[in-house]
Motif scaffolding. Structure first.
Motif, PDB file in Angstrom:
ATOM      1  N   ASP A   1       0.816  -1.225   0.000  1.00  0.00           N
ATOM      2  CA  ASP A   1       0.000   0.000   0.000  1.00  0.00           C
ATOM      3  C   ASP A   1       0.851   1.276   0.000  1.00  0.00           C
ATOM      4  O   ASP A   1       0.331   2.381  -0.194  1.00  0.00           O
ATOM      5  CB  ASP A   1      -0.904   0.030   1.240  1.00  0.00           C
ATOM      6  CG  ASP A   1      -1.950  -1.073   1.178  1.00  0.00           C
ATOM      7  OD1 ASP A   1      -2.139  -1.637   0.078  1.00  0.00           O
ATOM      8  OD2 ASP A   1      -2.550  -1.376   2.229  1.00  0.00           O
ATOM      9  N   SER A   2       2.154   1.107   0.264  1.00  0.00           N
ATOM     10  CA  SER A   2       3.026   2.295   0.307  1.00  0.00           C
ATOM     11  C   SER A   2       3.762   2.531  -1.010  1.00  0.00           C
ATOM     12  O   SER A   2       4.542   3.476  -1.119  1.00  0.00           O
ATOM     13  CB  SER A   2       4.083   2.125   1.403  1.00  0.00           C
ATOM     14  OG  SER A   2       3.475   1.918   2.630  1.00  0.00           O
ATOM     15  N   VAL A   3       3.561   1.627  -1.977  1.00  0.00           N
ATOM     16  CA  VAL A   3       4.293   1.756  -3.246  1.00  0.00           C
ATOM     17  C   VAL A   3       3.293   1.948  -4.389  1.00  0.00           C
ATOM     18  O   VAL A   3       2.367   1.152  -4.558  1.00  0.00           O
ATOM     19  CB  VAL A   3       5.177   0.511  -3.500  1.00  0.00           C
ATOM     20  CG1 VAL A   3       5.939   0.639  -4.809  1.00  0.00           C
ATOM     21  CG2 VAL A   3       6.148   0.303  -2.329  1.00  0.00           C
ATOM     22  N   PHE A   4       3.481   3.021  -5.146  1.00  0.00           N
ATOM     23  CA  PHE A   4       2.584   3.364  -6.256  1.00  0.00           C
ATOM     24  C   PHE A   4       3.382   3.280  -7.556  1.00  0.00           C
ATOM     25  O   PHE A   4       4.613   3.369  -7.538  1.00  0.00           O
ATOM     26  CB  PHE A   4       2.024   4.779  -6.073  1.00  0.00           C
ATOM     27  CG  PHE A   4       1.122   4.902  -4.874  1.00  0.00           C
ATOM     28  CD1 PHE A   4       1.633   4.832  -3.579  1.00  0.00           C
ATOM     29  CD2 PHE A   4      -0.240   5.065  -5.029  1.00  0.00           C
ATOM     30  CE1 PHE A   4       0.804   4.928  -2.464  1.00  0.00           C
ATOM     31  CE2 PHE A   4      -1.087   5.170  -3.927  1.00  0.00           C
ATOM     32  CZ  PHE A   4      -0.560   5.093  -2.640  1.00  0.00           C
ATOM     33  N   GLU A   5       2.665   3.125  -8.664  1.00  0.00           N
ATOM     34  CA  GLU A   5       3.345   3.063  -9.966  1.00  0.00           C
ATOM     35  C   GLU A   5       2.641   3.969 -10.956  1.00  0.00           C
ATOM     36  O   GLU A   5       1.423   4.140 -10.860  1.00  0.00           O
ATOM     37  CB  GLU A   5       3.291   1.627 -10.514  1.00  0.00           C
ATOM     38  CG  GLU A   5       4.189   0.670  -9.801  1.00  0.00           C
ATOM     39  CD  GLU A   5       4.097  -0.741 -10.358  1.00  0.00           C
ATOM     40  OE1 GLU A   5       3.442  -0.944 -11.407  1.00  0.00           O
ATOM     41  OE2 GLU A   5       4.689  -1.632  -9.734  1.00  0.00           O
ATOM     42  N   GLY A   6       3.369   4.483 -11.915  1.00  0.00           N
ATOM     43  CA  GLY A   6       2.735   5.271 -12.960  1.00  0.00           C
ATOM     44  C   GLY A   6       3.737   6.125 -13.696  1.00  0.00           C
ATOM     45  O   GLY A   6       4.950   5.903 -13.609  1.00  0.00           O
ATOM     46  N   SER A   7       3.204   7.100 -14.412  1.00  0.00           N
ATOM     47  CA  SER A   7       4.030   7.922 -15.279  1.00  0.00           C
ATOM     48  C   SER A   7       4.457   9.207 -14.563  1.00  0.00           C
ATOM     49  O   SER A   7       3.645   9.851 -13.890  1.00  0.00           O
ATOM     50  CB  SER A   7       3.231   8.254 -16.531  1.00  0.00           C
ATOM     51  OG  SER A   7       4.101   8.806 -17.472  1.00  0.00           O
ATOM     52  N   ASN A   8       5.708   9.542 -14.724  1.00  0.00           N
ATOM     53  CA  ASN A   8       6.296  10.696 -14.042  1.00  0.00           C
ATOM     54  C   ASN A   8       6.438  11.891 -14.990  1.00  0.00           C
ATOM     55  O   ASN A   8       6.918  11.730 -16.115  1.00  0.00           O
ATOM     56  CB  ASN A   8       7.677  10.283 -13.523  1.00  0.00           C
ATOM     57  CG  ASN A   8       8.448  11.457 -12.984  1.00  0.00           C
ATOM     58  OD1 ASN A   8       8.109  12.005 -11.941  1.00  0.00           O
ATOM     59  ND2 ASN A   8       9.487  11.869 -13.705  1.00  0.00           N
ATOM     60  N   GLY A   9       6.063  13.066 -14.523  1.00  0.00           N
ATOM     61  CA  GLY A   9       6.295  14.293 -15.284  1.00  0.00           C
ATOM     62  C   GLY A   9       7.595  14.922 -14.814  1.00  0.00           C
ATOM     63  O   GLY A   9       7.745  15.242 -13.634  1.00  0.00           O
ATOM     64  N   CYS A  10       8.523  15.071 -15.740  1.00  0.00           N
ATOM     65  CA  CYS A  10       9.856  15.579 -15.394  1.00  0.00           C
ATOM     66  C   CYS A  10       9.951  17.012 -15.917  1.00  0.00           C
ATOM     67  O   CYS A  10       9.967  17.226 -17.130  1.00  0.00           O
ATOM     68  CB  CYS A  10      10.891  14.668 -16.030  1.00  0.00           C
ATOM     69  SG  CYS A  10      12.562  15.217 -15.783  1.00  0.00           S
ATOM     70  N   ALA A  11      10.002  17.958 -15.005  1.00  0.00           N
ATOM     71  CA  ALA A  11       9.868  19.365 -15.370  1.00  0.00           C
ATOM     72  C   ALA A  11      11.212  20.090 -15.392  1.00  0.00           C
ATOM     73  O   ALA A  11      12.168  19.652 -14.755  1.00  0.00           O
ATOM     74  CB  ALA A  11       8.932  20.041 -14.368  1.00  0.00           C
TER      75      ALA A  11
END
Ligand code: URA
Length: 298
Positions: free
Chosen positions: A174-184
């Motif tokens: 429950d403490s680890v999420f996954e997905g796409s990162n926006g790199c600004a």
């Protein structure tokens, strides 16, 4: 201030073969590398090494620590922040390592999903967010969008799955999420932070990102450069991709709930994640290692 006598303006190196910014030379860097932003995080991680072979700070703010973990050489490099620092790090370490490299970024981010400060986000892909400078200063380009959002580049799928599985085992799923990162290209304007000292036109930026990428989870400033350079890396002989990359980020800022991490929670996250990250790299199989630490450089 130290004077560095460099040869070769195209790719400057000193008389001992050290690169200009990272100050690494052949034998300093392992094929398995962790890159972090904060030198204290690098030092904390290095406590898990069985032996330290080399520790060196560069005049441009990089810290290299190479050590042995479970009989395998691993290098941790702290790079500071931003796209240029990631570019220096990837290109200069790549130049002094023979054979394939696996790189895990262990950084920090802002969460634009349900992840809270102290949770971990594994970036399955990353995209760039760049301020469209001309929009702001050229009246003829006012119709253009104020921010340019690139396509996504995937992390290495095998390395990412291995890292994510180990992090979930160690932190709890429950403490680890996954997905796409926006790199600004900024912590502020192009991450949708609001302020009154500059014209940023970014009130709607985060909803725009989420609309474009339904799996958008995080914002930071380095991962896209890492994923991009890994994707375009090539072995000089075979032409094959020579760098595999993935990324785990500690949530420092909850951009929805407007909360920021405490120093204690950040340290706990590092302590929980370090072995998962090192074990991920240990499992990477390479034909050889280019590491021959230079005597006396520890
Ligand atoms: N790093 C970033 O770039 N943004 C954040 O919000 C937190 C860490």
């Amino acid at each position: 201030m130290p004077v560095f006598e460099m040869s070769d303006a195209n790719f400057p190196v000193d008389a001992e073969g050290r690169t200009y910014h990272v100050e690494c030379r052949r034998g300093d860097i392992a094929n398995r590398v962790v890159t972090v932003g904060d030198p204290q995080r690098a030092k904390l991680m290095a406590k898990k090494f069985d032996k330290i072979l080399l520790e060196r700070s560069s005049h441009r703010g990089f810290l290299i620590i190479t050590g042995i973990y479970k009989d395998v050489p691993i290098t941790v490099v702290s790079i500071g922040m931003g796209l240029s620092m990631m570019d220096f790090f990837v290109r200069e370490t790549r130049a002094v390592v023979d054979g394939p490299m696996s790189i895990v970024r262990f950084g920090s981010c802002g969460s634009i999903c349900d992840a809270k400060p102290g949770n971990i986000i594994v970036c399955t892909s990353s995209y760039g967010i760049m301020r469209n400078y001309d929009h702001f200063t050229n009246p003829f380009k006012k119709a253009e969008s104020p921010y340019l959002i690139t396509d996504r580049v995937q992390a290495d799928p095998t390395l990412t799955l291995s890292l994510s599985t180990k992090l979930k085992n160690s932190m709890g799923k429950d403490s680890v999420f996954e997905g796409s990162n926006g790199c600004a290209d900024s912590f502020y304007g192009s991450q949708g932070r609001l302020g009154s000292n500059f014209v940023d036109e970014n009130d709607n930026l985060i909803p725009t990102l989420k609309k474009k990428y339904s799996d958008a989870v995080s914002l930071e400033m380095e991962a896209h450069m890492l994923y991009h350079l890994a994707a375009v890396s090539k072995d000089a002989q075979s032409g094959e991709q020579s760098i595999k990359a993935t990324c785990a980020l500690i949530v420092f800022a909850d951009r929805t709930g407007n909360e920021f991490i405490t120093p204690e929670a950040s340290q706990i996250a590092v302590e929980h994640c370090t072995e998962a990250i090192f074990n991920t790299l240990v499992e990477e199989s390479f034909k050889g290692s280019s590491l021959h630490p230079v005597e006396g450089s520890v």
